[in-house]
Design a protein around this motif. Sequence first.
Motif, PDB file in Angstrom:
ATOM      1  N   LEU A   1     -14.396  -1.464  -3.576  1.00  0.00           N
ATOM      2  CA  LEU A   1     -13.038  -0.990  -3.383  1.00  0.00           C
ATOM      3  C   LEU A   1     -13.064   0.524  -3.543  1.00  0.00           C
ATOM      4  O   LEU A   1     -13.483   1.030  -4.582  1.00  0.00           O
ATOM      5  CB  LEU A   1     -12.113  -1.630  -4.428  1.00  0.00           C
ATOM      6  CG  LEU A   1     -10.638  -1.593  -4.177  1.00  0.00           C
ATOM      7  CD1 LEU A   1     -10.298  -2.503  -3.007  1.00  0.00           C
ATOM      8  CD2 LEU A   1      -9.880  -2.057  -5.395  1.00  0.00           C
ATOM      9  N   LYS A   2     -12.667   1.254  -2.498  1.00  0.00           N
ATOM     10  CA  LYS A   2     -12.651   2.712  -2.554  1.00  0.00           C
ATOM     11  C   LYS A   2     -11.208   3.168  -2.770  1.00  0.00           C
ATOM     12  O   LYS A   2     -10.322   2.856  -1.976  1.00  0.00           O
ATOM     13  CB  LYS A   2     -13.177   3.314  -1.251  1.00  0.00           C
ATOM     14  CG  LYS A   2     -13.135   4.821  -1.240  1.00  0.00           C
ATOM     15  CD  LYS A   2     -13.531   5.378   0.107  1.00  0.00           C
ATOM     16  CE  LYS A   2     -13.360   6.875   0.100  1.00  0.00           C
ATOM     17  NZ  LYS A   2     -13.373   7.432   1.434  1.00  0.00           N
ATOM     18  N   ILE A   3     -10.978   3.884  -3.872  1.00  0.00           N
ATOM     19  CA  ILE A   3      -9.655   4.460  -4.144  1.00  0.00           C
ATOM     20  C   ILE A   3      -9.536   5.708  -3.281  1.00  0.00           C
ATOM     21  O   ILE A   3     -10.353   6.621  -3.390  1.00  0.00           O
ATOM     22  CB  ILE A   3      -9.491   4.806  -5.643  1.00  0.00           C
ATOM     23  CG1 ILE A   3      -9.867   3.626  -6.533  1.00  0.00           C
ATOM     24  CG2 ILE A   3      -8.086   5.291  -5.936  1.00  0.00           C
ATOM     25  CD1 ILE A   3      -9.015   2.412  -6.378  1.00  0.00           C
TER      26      ILE A   3
ATOM     27  N   GLU B   1      -1.753   2.536  -5.526  1.00  0.00           N
ATOM     28  CA  GLU B   1      -2.872   3.317  -4.984  1.00  0.00           C
ATOM     29  C   GLU B   1      -3.277   2.773  -3.615  1.00  0.00           C
ATOM     30  O   GLU B   1      -3.362   1.569  -3.405  1.00  0.00           O
ATOM     31  CB  GLU B   1      -4.080   3.240  -5.913  1.00  0.00           C
ATOM     32  CG  GLU B   1      -3.848   3.790  -7.288  1.00  0.00           C
ATOM     33  CD  GLU B   1      -4.174   5.249  -7.412  1.00  0.00           C
ATOM     34  OE1 GLU B   1      -4.833   5.785  -6.503  1.00  0.00           O
ATOM     35  OE2 GLU B   1      -3.773   5.850  -8.413  1.00  0.00           O
ATOM     36  N   GLN B   2      -3.555   3.676  -2.683  1.00  0.00           N
ATOM     37  CA  GLN B   2      -4.084   3.301  -1.368  1.00  0.00           C
ATOM     38  C   GLN B   2      -5.581   3.091  -1.518  1.00  0.00           C
ATOM     39  O   GLN B   2      -6.270   3.896  -2.153  1.00  0.00           O
ATOM     40  CB  GLN B   2      -3.802   4.402  -0.340  1.00  0.00           C
ATOM     41  CG  GLN B   2      -2.331   4.673  -0.121  1.00  0.00           C
ATOM     42  CD  GLN B   2      -1.608   3.483   0.470  1.00  0.00           C
ATOM     43  OE1 GLN B   2      -2.134   2.766   1.306  1.00  0.00           O
ATOM     44  NE2 GLN B   2      -0.378   3.268   0.019  1.00  0.00           N
ATOM     45  N   VAL B   3      -6.090   1.994  -0.948  1.00  0.00           N
ATOM     46  CA  VAL B   3      -7.505   1.655  -1.113  1.00  0.00           C
ATOM     47  C   VAL B   3      -8.128   1.272   0.228  1.00  0.00           C
ATOM     48  O   VAL B   3      -7.430   0.963   1.190  1.00  0.00           O
ATOM     49  CB  VAL B   3      -7.697   0.484  -2.112  1.00  0.00           C
ATOM     50  CG1 VAL B   3      -7.294   0.885  -3.504  1.00  0.00           C
ATOM     51  CG2 VAL B   3      -6.948  -0.748  -1.667  1.00  0.00           C
TER      52      VAL B   3
ATOM     53  N   ILE C   1     -11.348  -2.584   5.457  1.00  0.00           N
ATOM     54  CA  ILE C   1      -9.933  -2.932   5.573  1.00  0.00           C
ATOM     55  C   ILE C   1      -9.145  -2.034   4.628  1.00  0.00           C
ATOM     56  O   ILE C   1      -9.499  -1.907   3.450  1.00  0.00           O
ATOM     57  CB  ILE C   1      -9.706  -4.406   5.177  1.00  0.00           C
ATOM     58  CG1 ILE C   1     -10.612  -5.323   5.968  1.00  0.00           C
ATOM     59  CG2 ILE C   1      -8.263  -4.798   5.365  1.00  0.00           C
ATOM     60  CD1 ILE C   1     -10.653  -6.731   5.435  1.00  0.00           C
ATOM     61  N   SER C   2      -8.076  -1.416   5.126  1.00  0.00           N
ATOM     62  CA  SER C   2      -7.258  -0.563   4.257  1.00  0.00           C
ATOM     63  C   SER C   2      -6.085  -1.357   3.718  1.00  0.00           C
ATOM     64  O   SER C   2      -5.588  -2.284   4.358  1.00  0.00           O
ATOM     65  CB  SER C   2      -6.762   0.667   5.017  1.00  0.00           C
ATOM     66  OG  SER C   2      -5.949   0.277   6.092  1.00  0.00           O
ATOM     67  N   GLY C   3      -5.649  -0.995   2.510  1.00  0.00           N
ATOM     68  CA  GLY C   3      -4.548  -1.692   1.875  1.00  0.00           C
ATOM     69  C   GLY C   3      -3.978  -0.890   0.725  1.00  0.00           C
ATOM     70  O   GLY C   3      -4.256   0.292   0.561  1.00  0.00           O
ATOM     71  N   LYS C   4      -3.186  -1.569  -0.079  1.00  0.00           N
ATOM     72  CA  LYS C   4      -2.507  -0.935  -1.205  1.00  0.00           C
ATOM     73  C   LYS C   4      -2.535  -1.900  -2.382  1.00  0.00           C
ATOM     74  O   LYS C   4      -2.287  -3.096  -2.215  1.00  0.00           O
ATOM     75  CB  LYS C   4      -1.069  -0.625  -0.812  1.00  0.00           C
ATOM     76  CG  LYS C   4      -0.219  -0.025  -1.886  1.00  0.00           C
ATOM     77  CD  LYS C   4       1.186   0.203  -1.345  1.00  0.00           C
ATOM     78  CE  LYS C   4       2.122   0.655  -2.429  1.00  0.00           C
ATOM     79  NZ  LYS C   4       3.485   0.816  -1.927  1.00  0.00           N
TER      80      LYS C   4
END
Length: 139
Positions: A48-50, A84-86, A95-98
């Motif tokens: 998971l990339k912050i 935080e957007q991750v 995959i991008s998410g929150k």
Amino acid sequence: MKSSQESTGKSIPPKVVKTHWVKNPFRRKQQFRIRKHSRHPCYFLGTLKIQNNSTYLDGLVTNISKSGLKFRPAKTYILDRRGEQVMCIFSNFRISGKIVTTNFDGYGVILHSEISDEDLLEFLTLQEQTDQSLYKSKA
């Protein structure tokens, strides 16, 4: 001096007092939310990339659906990172998410775009590949 009750001989009924209960403003409201998509329990490794500080967290995806996932970091402590957007990275997927929830299980991530049925199936087969690689490394 005589009271009005004694002079007339009639009894006066007691006044009815209504009690108003004050609601507790600190009480959590019960939220009944119906999920759009069902969860699929799974266990596969990911990162998971912050987005705002480029921190990478290695961990485990414990369940997944078309619109979200639960990510358990490998660290012993979990920071409150709600909002935080991750970026979720698994083998060749990004995959991008929150992050919407933080609890002892890990981070609940809602995805910006839904996962297709084919990709969801591929995620679930990714779990089988992870299971097989773990069994091979123990032997």
